[in-house]
Each structure stands twice: as C-alpha cells, then as structure tokens.
Design a protein around this motif. Structure first.
Motif, PDB file in Angstrom:
ATOM      1  N   HIS A 150      -8.098  -4.350   0.510  1.00  0.00           N
ATOM      2  CA  HIS A 150      -6.772  -3.684   0.422  1.00  0.00           C
ATOM      3  C   HIS A 150      -5.657  -4.921  -0.042  1.00  0.00           C
ATOM      4  O   HIS A 150      -6.149  -6.016   0.157  1.00  0.00           O
ATOM      5  CB  HIS A 150      -6.329  -2.968   1.532  1.00  0.00           C
ATOM      6  N   GLU A 151      -4.751  -4.614  -0.601  1.00  0.00           N
ATOM      7  CA  GLU A 151      -3.459  -5.766  -0.615  1.00  0.00           C
ATOM      8  C   GLU A 151      -2.505  -5.953   0.432  1.00  0.00           C
ATOM      9  O   GLU A 151      -2.078  -4.986   1.346  1.00  0.00           O
ATOM     10  CB  GLU A 151      -2.741  -5.430  -2.039  1.00  0.00           C
TER      11      GLU A 151
ATOM     12  N   ARG B 157      -2.534  -0.425   9.673  1.00  0.00           N
ATOM     13  CA  ARG B 157      -3.950  -0.289   9.135  1.00  0.00           C
ATOM     14  C   ARG B 157      -4.854  -0.805  10.434  1.00  0.00           C
ATOM     15  O   ARG B 157      -4.489  -1.660  11.217  1.00  0.00           O
ATOM     16  CB  ARG B 157      -4.241  -1.204   7.936  1.00  0.00           C
TER      17      ARG B 157
ATOM     18  N   ILE C 246      -5.414   6.634  -0.979  1.00  0.00           N
ATOM     19  CA  ILE C 246      -4.913   5.451  -0.493  1.00  0.00           C
ATOM     20  C   ILE C 246      -6.100   4.605   0.071  1.00  0.00           C
ATOM     21  O   ILE C 246      -7.005   4.895   0.605  1.00  0.00           O
ATOM     22  CB  ILE C 246      -4.079   5.834   0.989  1.00  0.00           C
ATOM     23  N   ASN C 247      -5.862   3.160  -0.687  1.00  0.00           N
ATOM     24  CA  ASN C 247      -7.059   2.283  -0.199  1.00  0.00           C
ATOM     25  C   ASN C 247      -6.503   1.563   1.311  1.00  0.00           C
ATOM     26  O   ASN C 247      -5.489   1.181   1.256  1.00  0.00           O
ATOM     27  CB  ASN C 247      -7.104   1.356  -1.176  1.00  0.00           C
TER      28      ASN C 247
ATOM     29  N   VAL D 178      -6.214   3.407   7.113  1.00  0.00           N
ATOM     30  CA  VAL D 178      -4.775   3.475   7.214  1.00  0.00           C
ATOM     31  C   VAL D 178      -4.569   4.771   8.184  1.00  0.00           C
ATOM     32  O   VAL D 178      -5.076   5.903   8.020  1.00  0.00           O
ATOM     33  CB  VAL D 178      -4.114   3.683   5.839  1.00  0.00           C
TER      34      VAL D 178
ATOM     35  N   SER E 106      -5.001 -10.142  -2.226  1.00  0.00           N
ATOM     36  CA  SER E 106      -5.978  -9.177  -1.854  1.00  0.00           C
ATOM     37  C   SER E 106      -6.915  -9.601  -0.666  1.00  0.00           C
ATOM     38  O   SER E 106      -7.444 -10.440  -0.676  1.00  0.00           O
ATOM     39  CB  SER E 106      -6.888  -9.207  -3.051  1.00  0.00           C
TER      40      SER E 106
ATOM     41  N   ASP F 174       0.414  -3.866   6.527  1.00  0.00           N
ATOM     42  CA  ASP F 174       0.021  -4.786   5.325  1.00  0.00           C
ATOM     43  C   ASP F 174       1.134  -5.579   4.867  1.00  0.00           C
ATOM     44  O   ASP F 174       0.762  -6.641   4.272  1.00  0.00           O
ATOM     45  CB  ASP F 174      -0.202  -3.688   4.153  1.00  0.00           C
TER      46      ASP F 174
ATOM     47  N   THR G 248       0.959  -1.254   0.088  1.00  0.00           N
ATOM     48  CA  THR G 248      -0.086  -0.014   0.003  1.00  0.00           C
ATOM     49  C   THR G 248       0.882   1.413   0.132  1.00  0.00           C
ATOM     50  O   THR G 248       0.750   2.161  -0.641  1.00  0.00           O
ATOM     51  CB  THR G 248      -0.718  -0.280   1.133  1.00  0.00           C
TER      52      THR G 248
END
Length: 306
Positions: free
Chosen positions: A211-212, A147, A305-306, A131, A203, A249, A95
């Motif tokens: 999110h990844e 996160r 940002i995801n 985040v 994912s 992440d 991320t």
C-alpha cells in the motif's frame, strides 16, 4: 453516536416487530371476525366506508406493519453485513481522503450482536495490511480507521520513519524470525501537503499487502509522546494477546497505536473494503459556498481499498 443509533435501531425493530406479530396473528383475525359478525347482523351489504372502518388497523399498527420489514432489513445489513462510514480526516492519506465514503465489511472478523458487541460467530482474524475500523480505545463512542500493522505477539519498531516487524513466535518453535524492515520505495513528492510542507509518497511492501504511505521529512520524531510500555524501548512495542497495533498511512499526521496503545479485539468493527462515493470539498478563497457543500465528485476514487 453510532452506538446510540444501533441501540435505537434495535429498539425500533423490536417494537415494530412485536406489533407486526400481534397484528398478523391476533389483531387482523379479530378485525376479520368483527367484520363477519357485522355482516351477519345486517340485512343489506355493508358499505365500503363501513368495511374500511372495521378492517383498517390503527395508525400506530399500520405504520409499524409497514416499516418493520424495512427496519429489520437495515438492522441486519448494518449489524452483520455492511455499514457505511465517512472519512473525516486525512490520517489515512493517500489511501483514503477526507470526503471518501466507504463500506465496512462487518462479518469478515466475525459476527457480533449490535448492542453489547459480543462475538457469537467466528469467521477470520485481522491480517497485517488490513484497513480496519474500530472503536477508539480511549473513547469507544468514536470510530477510528487505521491500518493493521502488528498482530498479537508481534514486536514493532518505528524508528527514523522506518517500520520494522518481528512476527510472533511460539515458545515451541525451533527458529524464530528476526526484525525485518518494511520496504518503502519512494514514489513522488509534492502531490499532497499537510498545510506546512509537501509530503513524500512511498510504496510500503508489507508481508501480506502493498500500500502507499505519506511521510513528512520535516517532522521530527515524537518518541516522547509514544505509548509507554514496560520493558521496551521508547519506539518499540510488543502487541499483547487479543490486541492489535495500528497506524495511519499518513505517518506523521495520525493519532494511532504509537501514541495511545493497542486495539482490543472486542473494539473491532470491521474491515474497510470499498469506496462507494467520494466528494471533493476544495474551493478557492473567493468561494461563497459553505465548507460542507461538495464542489465535485471524485469518480476515479470509487472501488476497492488496498
């Protein structure tokens, strides 16, 4: 360092603000009165040099008057709206990467005073998948970014590199949810590495956000180093009221709640919402440039940002 800068910014704003008010309502009228008196006592018109010597403020007053609006704007912007941060490590890959510069929304989780950090206006609470930037509970002088995984009252299990969440349930509820695994769909392997092995990218489909994440299949579980919480298994955590459970992440390369516990609500700084600049520092072994000089700009990373 951020705490000291906030205190310094507040002090400078107060001092220059006091001088600005004093000049506007007392010093400047006194200079004008002095000029009028001098002109009334002279038969001839005063020269420009004489007028300037009477009406011009001292260097300290002039500097304070000039910089006060700018300093006050920076204080309001940084304390209550947005603050820039630099990502110093790879704990939030993919991320966020080392070299990303992000904007943190300071009002999403409520407004706080910039020194004592006491909340004086409620807005909203963190959600799973956000985040979040916060003061590291072990050393509040350091800002961390992770996160949000668990909310107050949630039960969290991280077992065999799989995350399970049991949402908080009130005592009056007729039926409470059970543990549900967070679905992880394999995406690719080998795009990232930690210097030892290639990392697998998944994912992760949380209830609120997708999110990844990165997982190192060769890293063994480190349950012996996990935060010890009475009444739970070594890889299980119950989030206390007013606190949050966070993880990086980059699952196997992150110092997070699994190892030091929970983030108190008063430690929250804000939500990371956008990447406004991203520098690439990768270089070959024959490069003569210092490591702190960027080799390029990653324009494709700029945005939300995801």
């Amino acid at each position: 360092m951020a705490v000291y800068f906030s205190i310094f910014l507040v002090i400078v704003t107060l001092v220059t603000g006091i001088v600005w008010v004093a000049d506007k309502f007392y010093l400047a009228p006194q200079r004008r009165l002095k000029l009028a008196t001098a002109q009334s006592q002279c038969d001839d018109t005063l020269s420009e040099e004489a007028i300037a010597s009477i009406t011009e403020p001292s260097a300290i007053v002039d500097t304070s008057v000039q910089i006060f609006p700018v300093i006050a704007f920076v204080l309001v912007l940084r304390s209550f709206l947005y603050e820039p941060f630099q990502i110093p490590s790879g704990s939030m890959m993919p991320t966020l990467l080392d070299g990303d510069f992000i904007l943190v929304n300071k009002y999403t989780y409520g407004l706080r005073d910039p020194v004592a950090r006491q909340k004086f206006f409620e807005v909203s609470e963190p959600e799973r998948g956000d985040v979040m930037v916060f003061k590291y509970p072990v050393d509040p002088q350091i800002d961390f970014i992770k996160r949000v995984i668990g909310l107050p009252g949630d039960r969290i299990i991280y077992r065999n590199k799989q995350l399970y969440i049991k949402p908080a349930c009130s005592e009056t509820a007729s039926e409470c949810p059970e543990f549900e695994p967070v679905v992880q769909n394999f995406q690719a392997k080998g795009e990232y590495d930690d210097g030892i092995s290639d990392l697998s990218r998944y994912s992760s489909q949380m209830p609120e956000k997708t999110h990844e994440i990165l997982v190192d299949g060769q890293t063994l579980p480190r349950k012996a180093n996990y935060f010890k919480q009475a009444g739970t298994a070594a890889d299980e955590f119950v989030v206390p009221e007013g606190q949050y459970f966070v993880m990086g992440d980059n699952r196997d390369n992150s110092l997070d709640s699994r190892f030091w516990g929970f983030v108190p609500e008063e430690n929250i700084v804000g939500e990371a919402v956008a990447i406004w600049m991203s520098f690439d520092f990768e270089r070959g072994p024959d490069s003569f440039l210092p490591s702190w000089i960027p080799t390029g700009v990653r324009f494709e990373r700029l945005g939300g940002i995801n």
